[in-house]
Motif scaffolding. Structure first.
Motif, PDB file in Angstrom:
ATOM      1  N   GLU A 152      -3.047  -3.384  -9.118  1.00 28.15           N
ATOM      2  CA  GLU A 152      -4.471  -3.160  -9.352  1.00 28.15           C
ATOM      3  C   GLU A 152      -4.853  -1.705  -9.113  1.00 28.15           C
ATOM      4  OE1 GLU A 152      -6.699  -5.060 -10.615  1.00 28.15           O
ATOM      5  OE2 GLU A 152      -5.474  -6.869 -10.754  1.00 28.15           O
ATOM      6  N   GLY A 153      -4.024  -0.977  -8.389  1.00 25.40           N
ATOM      7  CA  GLY A 153      -4.291   0.440  -8.172  1.00 25.40           C
ATOM      8  C   GLY A 153      -3.937   1.248  -9.403  1.00 25.40           C
ATOM      9  N   PRO A 154      -4.364   2.518  -9.473  1.00 21.15           N
ATOM     10  CA  PRO A 154      -3.983   3.383 -10.601  1.00 21.15           C
ATOM     11  C   PRO A 154      -2.468   3.472 -10.742  1.00 21.15           C
ATOM     12  CG  PRO A 154      -5.706   4.410  -9.265  1.00 21.15           C
ATOM     13  CD  PRO A 154      -5.237   3.203  -8.503  1.00 21.15           C
ATOM     14  N   THR A 155      -1.987   3.673 -11.951  1.00 18.12           N
ATOM     15  CA  THR A 155      -0.548   3.688 -12.222  1.00 18.12           C
ATOM     16  C   THR A 155       0.219   4.705 -11.374  1.00 18.12           C
ATOM     17  OG1 THR A 155      -0.879   2.854 -14.450  1.00 18.12           O
ATOM     18  CG2 THR A 155       1.188   3.977 -14.016  1.00 18.12           C
ATOM     19  N   PRO A 156      -0.289   5.933 -11.141  1.00 17.90           N
ATOM     20  CA  PRO A 156       0.458   6.850 -10.265  1.00 17.90           C
ATOM     21  C   PRO A 156       0.696   6.260  -8.875  1.00 17.90           C
ATOM     22  CG  PRO A 156      -1.260   8.038 -11.459  1.00 17.90           C
ATOM     23  CD  PRO A 156      -1.472   6.584 -11.739  1.00 17.90           C
ATOM     24  N   VAL A 157      -0.242   5.461  -8.394  1.00 22.36           N
ATOM     25  CA  VAL A 157      -0.068   4.793  -7.103  1.00 22.36           C
ATOM     26  C   VAL A 157       1.109   3.830  -7.167  1.00 22.36           C
ATOM     27  CG1 VAL A 157      -1.132   3.216  -5.440  1.00 22.36           C
ATOM     28  CG2 VAL A 157      -2.500   5.015  -6.530  1.00 22.36           C
ATOM     29  N   SER A 158       1.176   3.070  -8.248  1.00 20.28           N
ATOM     30  CA  SER A 158       2.276   2.114  -8.419  1.00 20.28           C
ATOM     31  C   SER A 158       3.610   2.831  -8.376  1.00 20.28           C
ATOM     32  CB  SER A 158       2.110   1.365  -9.742  1.00 20.28           C
ATOM     33  OG  SER A 158       0.855   0.732  -9.815  1.00 20.28           O
ATOM     34  N   ALA A 159       3.694   3.980  -9.056  1.00 16.47           N
ATOM     35  CA  ALA A 159       4.946   4.733  -9.080  1.00 16.47           C
ATOM     36  C   ALA A 159       5.312   5.224  -7.685  1.00 16.47           C
ATOM     37  CB  ALA A 159       4.813   5.916 -10.041  1.00 16.47           C
ATOM     38  N   LEU A 160       4.323   5.705  -6.942  1.00 16.78           N
ATOM     39  CA  LEU A 160       4.605   6.250  -5.618  1.00 16.78           C
ATOM     40  C   LEU A 160       4.999   5.148  -4.641  1.00 16.78           C
ATOM     41  CD1 LEU A 160       4.653   8.950  -4.182  1.00 16.78           C
ATOM     42  CD2 LEU A 160       2.271   8.601  -3.524  1.00 16.78           C
ATOM     43  N   GLY A 206      -6.768  -0.294  -3.375  1.00 20.74           N
ATOM     44  CA  GLY A 206      -8.190  -0.583  -3.549  1.00 20.74           C
ATOM     45  C   GLY A 206      -9.001   0.643  -3.916  1.00 20.74           C
ATOM     46  N   PHE A 207      -8.362   1.641  -4.537  1.00 16.66           N
ATOM     47  CA  PHE A 207      -9.062   2.887  -4.863  1.00 16.66           C
ATOM     48  C   PHE A 207     -10.288   2.632  -5.727  1.00 16.66           C
ATOM     49  CE2 PHE A 207      -9.697   6.533  -7.729  1.00 16.66           C
ATOM     50  CZ  PHE A 207      -9.980   7.510  -6.785  1.00 16.66           C
ATOM     51  N   TRP A 208     -10.129   1.777  -6.739  1.00 16.29           N
ATOM     52  CA  TRP A 208     -11.282   1.417  -7.574  1.00 16.29           C
ATOM     53  C   TRP A 208     -12.000   0.255  -6.891  1.00 16.29           C
ATOM     54  CZ3 TRP A 208      -7.316   1.938 -11.944  1.00 16.29           C
ATOM     55  CH2 TRP A 208      -7.324   3.243 -12.461  1.00 16.29           C
ATOM     56  N   TYR A 209     -12.733   0.572  -5.838  1.00 18.32           N
ATOM     57  CA  TYR A 209     -13.321  -0.458  -4.982  1.00 18.32           C
ATOM     58  C   TYR A 209     -14.438  -1.237  -5.652  1.00 18.32           C
ATOM     59  CZ  TYR A 209     -16.595   3.409  -4.280  1.00 18.32           C
ATOM     60  OH  TYR A 209     -17.468   4.443  -4.475  1.00 18.32           O
ATOM     61  N   ASP A 210     -14.902  -0.772  -6.818  1.00 16.53           N
ATOM     62  CA  ASP A 210     -15.938  -1.516  -7.534  1.00 16.53           C
ATOM     63  C   ASP A 210     -15.364  -2.705  -8.295  1.00 16.53           C
ATOM     64  OD1 ASP A 210     -14.574   0.296  -9.141  1.00 16.53           O
ATOM     65  OD2 ASP A 210     -16.249   0.550 -10.531  1.00 16.53           O
ATOM     66  N   PRO A 263     -13.535  -6.221  -7.986  1.00 18.36           N
ATOM     67  CA  PRO A 263     -13.198  -7.257  -7.001  1.00 18.36           C
ATOM     68  C   PRO A 263     -11.698  -7.523  -6.899  1.00 18.36           C
ATOM     69  CG  PRO A 263     -15.092  -7.930  -8.324  1.00 18.36           C
ATOM     70  CD  PRO A 263     -14.548  -6.687  -8.955  1.00 18.36           C
ATOM     71  N   THR A 264     -10.988  -7.456  -8.048  1.00 19.01           N
ATOM     72  CA  THR A 264      -9.544  -7.720  -8.017  1.00 19.01           C
ATOM     73  C   THR A 264      -8.803  -6.651  -7.218  1.00 19.01           C
ATOM     74  OG1 THR A 264      -9.365  -6.589 -10.157  1.00 19.01           O
ATOM     75  CG2 THR A 264      -9.516  -8.999 -10.185  1.00 19.01           C
ATOM     76  N   ALA A 265      -9.258  -5.408  -7.321  1.00 14.62           N
ATOM     77  CA  ALA A 265      -8.617  -4.329  -6.568  1.00 14.62           C
ATOM     78  C   ALA A 265      -8.855  -4.507  -5.072  1.00 14.62           C
ATOM     79  CB  ALA A 265      -9.141  -2.970  -7.030  1.00 14.62           C
ATOM     80  N   ASN A 266     -10.072  -4.885  -4.696  1.00 15.52           N
ATOM     81  CA  ASN A 266     -10.370  -5.129  -3.284  1.00 15.52           C
ATOM     82  C   ASN A 266      -9.523  -6.267  -2.733  1.00 15.52           C
ATOM     83  OD1 ASN A 266     -12.337  -3.141  -2.954  1.00 15.52           O
ATOM     84  ND2 ASN A 266     -13.935  -4.435  -3.793  1.00 15.52           N
ATOM     85  N   ALA A 267      -9.424  -7.347  -3.502  1.00 18.46           N
ATOM     86  CA  ALA A 267      -8.632  -8.501  -3.064  1.00 18.46           C
ATOM     87  C   ALA A 267      -7.162  -8.122  -2.919  1.00 18.46           C
ATOM     88  CB  ALA A 267      -8.797  -9.657  -4.054  1.00 18.46           C
ATOM     89  N   ALA A 268      -6.633  -7.338  -3.874  1.00 15.96           N
ATOM     90  CA  ALA A 268      -5.229  -6.925  -3.815  1.00 15.96           C
ATOM     91  C   ALA A 268      -4.964  -6.032  -2.615  1.00 15.96           C
ATOM     92  CB  ALA A 268      -4.847  -6.199  -5.108  1.00 15.96           C
ATOM     93  N   ALA A 269      -5.901  -5.123  -2.316  1.00 23.87           N
ATOM     94  CA  ALA A 269      -5.731  -4.229  -1.173  1.00 23.87           C
ATOM     95  C   ALA A 269      -5.717  -5.019   0.134  1.00 23.87           C
ATOM     96  CB  ALA A 269      -6.848  -3.194  -1.156  1.00 23.87           C
ATOM     97  N   LEU A 290      -1.701   1.735   5.859  1.00 23.70           N
ATOM     98  CA  LEU A 290      -3.110   2.081   5.681  1.00 23.70           C
ATOM     99  C   LEU A 290      -3.352   2.763   4.342  1.00 23.70           C
ATOM    100  CD1 LEU A 290      -6.031   2.582   6.644  1.00 23.70           C
ATOM    101  CD2 LEU A 290      -5.199   4.659   7.768  1.00 23.70           C
ATOM    102  N   CYS A 291      -2.509   3.734   4.012  1.00 27.99           N
ATOM    103  CA  CYS A 291      -2.689   4.467   2.756  1.00 27.99           C
ATOM    104  C   CYS A 291      -2.486   3.565   1.545  1.00 27.99           C
ATOM    105  CB  CYS A 291      -1.731   5.655   2.694  1.00 27.99           C
ATOM    106  SG  CYS A 291      -2.110   6.930   3.912  1.00 27.99           S
ATOM    107  N   SER A 292      -1.576   2.604   1.652  1.00 29.86           N
ATOM    108  CA  SER A 292      -1.389   1.674   0.532  1.00 29.86           C
ATOM    109  C   SER A 292      -2.662   0.860   0.316  1.00 29.86           C
ATOM    110  CB  SER A 292      -0.207   0.739   0.802  1.00 29.86           C
ATOM    111  OG  SER A 292      -0.499  -0.163   1.860  1.00 29.86           O
ATOM    112  N   TYR A 293      -3.315   0.475   1.414  1.00 34.01           N
ATOM    113  CA  TYR A 293      -4.587  -0.249   1.312  1.00 34.01           C
ATOM    114  C   TYR A 293      -5.635   0.612   0.610  1.00 34.01           C
ATOM    115  CZ  TYR A 293      -9.106  -2.066   2.849  1.00 34.01           C
ATOM    116  OH  TYR A 293     -10.396  -2.516   2.877  1.00 34.01           O
ATOM    117  N   LEU A 294      -5.716   1.863   0.988  1.00 30.58           N
ATOM    118  CA  LEU A 294      -6.706   2.759   0.393  1.00 30.58           C
ATOM    119  C   LEU A 294      -6.428   3.007  -1.085  1.00 30.58           C
ATOM    120  CD1 LEU A 294      -6.960   5.405   3.276  1.00 30.58           C
ATOM    121  CD2 LEU A 294      -8.592   3.597   2.734  1.00 30.58           C
ATOM    122  N   LEU A 295      -5.155   3.132  -1.451  1.00 32.92           N
ATOM    123  CA  LEU A 295      -4.813   3.462  -2.836  1.00 32.92           C
ATOM    124  C   LEU A 295      -4.862   2.246  -3.754  1.00 32.92           C
ATOM    125  CD1 LEU A 295      -1.971   6.029  -2.165  1.00 32.92           C
ATOM    126  CD2 LEU A 295      -4.080   6.488  -3.408  1.00 32.92           C
TER     127      LEU A 295
END
Length: 648
Positions: free
Chosen positions: A248-256, A152-156, A158-164, A145-150
């Protein structure tokens, strides 16, 4: 103390998430980072007490489920395996939290981001401290669930929403197998408690059950189903397609996600369940083959990617393949050792990439970089350390970077297994080591060296990241330098048995780590040699002869496109699953829901009502003689009815 380690991040997530508007960005940052750093300090203390001091324990909080014969308590199981994961998760997460203060400084939703990070950490800590399958599944789904939220953090975007959504859906496929495996465990063992199941496993070796209309070995089926869950969460072929899109998420998300939390969950789960997998040789064979295939697949794709984060993402996929085939040949200690070292150098690489992106005004395409190593020398030097650790460079018997120790013991264990799948995994690992060194230095040279390929406006603003971002990088660099040499005696060396205690189980005939210390010299040197060849080849193509890559692509365009398009897995899945599902859904929507249910239901009733109303409305003409005539007709009808009724 372990209770505080687990629940401090949850408190931070709740405070930042629920009261973010009241306390503001600075308050959210202070609370989440402060509690996460405190959790990290306590986790280090727990590690030395449990893993080094030999004091494993289980802390039961309360009874969670008590329904008939199904009983599951909420307990925190802390042994050496858990203690290692506590170090990995809390240290990397704390550094990512601090790094995010600088990286996300200009974002408009800092409290929400920090809350998601802390909630992600809590979910992973719940997973690794689970004392039963149901509790592990809770953490497992929380991480998803948290991976989905992170992502798609930049929900505005479309690519981030699709990736999430893609990450969520692909993981559901694996999680379905995991859930079936847990159900099968309860069906066969009558319990979901780890200790009860592990103790009863040797007696269930020959148990046969009905599955998909076949009579099959119960333990093999259970372990394969559980491994399907690990394949989804840890991005193993063929459930890997979500991982690159997670960038597609922020880089800190990718690292985590890629270093400490989500993708390592599958490896941890297989190692935790070693008392079951050891008695399921077919399942272990599948784990080995899938790991070997993933290691080489992801490495071949990484050499053709141009997005700096995607290269590192496929590197993660490849390194996870190493961990899985290590577990597949029963070298669980080696798998956990590589998980431990990989967390430091992979988090370092991702956060260094974030520093580069920050310096290059959010540019991620390496083809638009170059010539910046003098402008951001600290990031450049730290990227060198991360690459050397990833490539596994070192001098045997003297010193090596973290990956040198952990990757080598995995390859030596695969060779020492003296089995067909072990040999397969060894050679896949050697080939992947060559490609790893190549794509690592391709990334380094394209990003930092050569003539600048960005426009002048971007180059004019290239600058080193602030200390809040570089200090976490330096801490991770220390891990990439020394985690291997310091951890080797405990994870896979002379102190191995005392260190792991009873947290990992290996049958005596499967003790390949001991045999790995006696392999031929060429097996020991092979990873280093191919690594140096890969580095030299990258230097030739991208420094000495930068014209060669274009010429190679022109002569082998089909192969290049095959690798660049990730072996066409996405296109294959789109044709086999996505399009048929869309057509089926569209047909059920239009033909079933629209034509039948709505047609004879709400829409049909409404249409009939409108038709009747339309007909009655025609009687309202506005002419008095029409109304008089209608009244006369009504009177005639009433009189006729009255006479008929009286006559009756």
């Amino acid at each position: 103390m372990e209770v505080a380690v687990v629940f401090l991040p949850l408190i931070g997530a709740l405070v930042a998430g629920l009261f973010g508007r009241q306390i503001g960005d600075k308050g959210a940052v202070f609370v989440t980072c402060g509690l996460m750093l405190l959790s990290m300090v306590l986790a280090i203390i727990v590690f030395f007490d449990v893993a080094i001091g030999g004091n494993p324990r289980t802390t039961e909080l309360f009874t969670w489920i008590d329904s008939g014969t199904l009983e599951a308590s909420w307990a925190l199981r802390v042994d050496s395996l858990t203690a290692v994961m506590l170090i990995v998760v809390t240290v990397v997460s704390a550094l990512v939290h601090v790094y995010s203060v600088g990286y996300m400084h200009h974002d408009t939703s800092v409290p929400r981001f920090m809350a998601y990070l802390s909630l992600f950490t809590f979910s992973m800590l719940m997973l690794v401290t689970a004392d039963n399958f149901v509790q592990m599944f809770f953490g497992w789904e929380g991480v998803g669930l948290c991976s989905y939220l992170l992502i798609g953090f930049w929900y505005d975007r479309p690519t981030a929403n699709a990736a999430a959504i893609k990450a969520f859906v692909v993981n559901r496929v694996g999680d379905f197998g995991f859930a079936l495996g847990i159900m099968a465990v309860f069906f066969v063992f009558g319990s979901v408690e780890f200790d009860t199941v592990f103790a009863a496993t040797p007696g269930q070796v020959d148990t046969v059950i009905e599955f998909l209309g076949m009579r099959v070995n119960a333990l093999e089926v259970i372990c394969i189903l559980l491994f399907i869950g690990a394949m989804g969460k840890s991005a193993q072929v063929p459930l890997h397609t979500w991982l690159p899109d997670a960038m597609e998420g922020p880089t800190p998300v990718s690292a985590l996600i890629h270093a400490a939390t989500m993708v390592t969950a599958g490896v941890f789960m297989v190692c935790r369940l070693s008392p079951m997998f050891e008695f399921a040789p077919t399942a272990l064979t599948i784990v080995t083959v899938v790991g070997g295939v993933t290691a080489i697949f992801a490495a071949t794709v990484a050499i053709c990617q141009n997005d700096i984060k995607r290269v590192i993402a496929y590197s993660t996929c490849s390194q996870l393949g190493y961990m899985f085939f290590a577990a597949g040949v029963s070298a669980y200690g080696a798998a956990m050792f590589h998980l431990f070292t990989h967390a430091f150098f992979k988090a370092l690489l991702f956060l260094c990439a974030g520093s580069v992106i920050h310096a290059m005004s959010d540019e991620q395409d390496m083809r638009r970089m170059g010539g910046i190593w003098r402008m951001i020398p600290l990031t450049y030097g730290l990227m060198w350390i991360g690459n050397l650790a990833l490539a596994g460079i070192g001098i045997p018997g003297v010193f090596g970077f973290a990956g040198f120790y952990s990757k080598d013991i995995i390859l030596e264990s695969a060779w020492a297994a003296h089995s067909g799948v072990g040999q397969f995994a060894f050679w896949m690992g050697i080939a992947a080591a060559l490609l790893t060194a190549f794509y690592s230095w391709r990334l380094l040279l394209l990003t930092f060296h050569g003539a600048p390929r960005a426009d002048e406006k971007v180059m004019a603003h290239v600058h080193e990241s602030p200390k809040v971002m570089t200090v976490p990088l330096m801490v991770l660099a220390a891990g990439a330098l020394f985690a291997g040499i310091l951890g080797y005696p405990y994870f896979v060396g002379s102190q191995m048995e005392a260190f792991w205690g009873g947290s990992i189980f290996v049958l005596p005939e499967n003790n390949v780590i001991e045999a790995a210390h006696h392999v031929p010299t060429w097996v020991v040197l092979a990873p280093l040699v191919v690594g140096l060849i890969g580095i030299a080849f990258a230097y030739l193509l991208y420094m000495a002869r930068p014209d060669l890559p274009g010429r190679i692509v022109a002569h082998a365009r089909g192969l290049y496109l095959f690798l660049y398009n990730k072996w066409y897995f996405d296109e294959l899945y789109d044709r086999i699953f996505v399009r048929p599902a869309q057509m089926l859904g569209y047909g059920l929507w239009k033909g079933g829901d629209g034509a039948i249910i709505d047609g004879f239901g709400p829409d049909g009733v409404a249409s009939a009502s409108r038709g009747l109303a339309r007909r009655f409305s025609r009687l309202q003409t506005g002419y008095v003689y029409h109304y008089a005539f209608a009244m006369m007709v009504g009177v005639v009808i009433l009189v006729s009815w009255y006479v008929w009724a009286q006559g009756g």
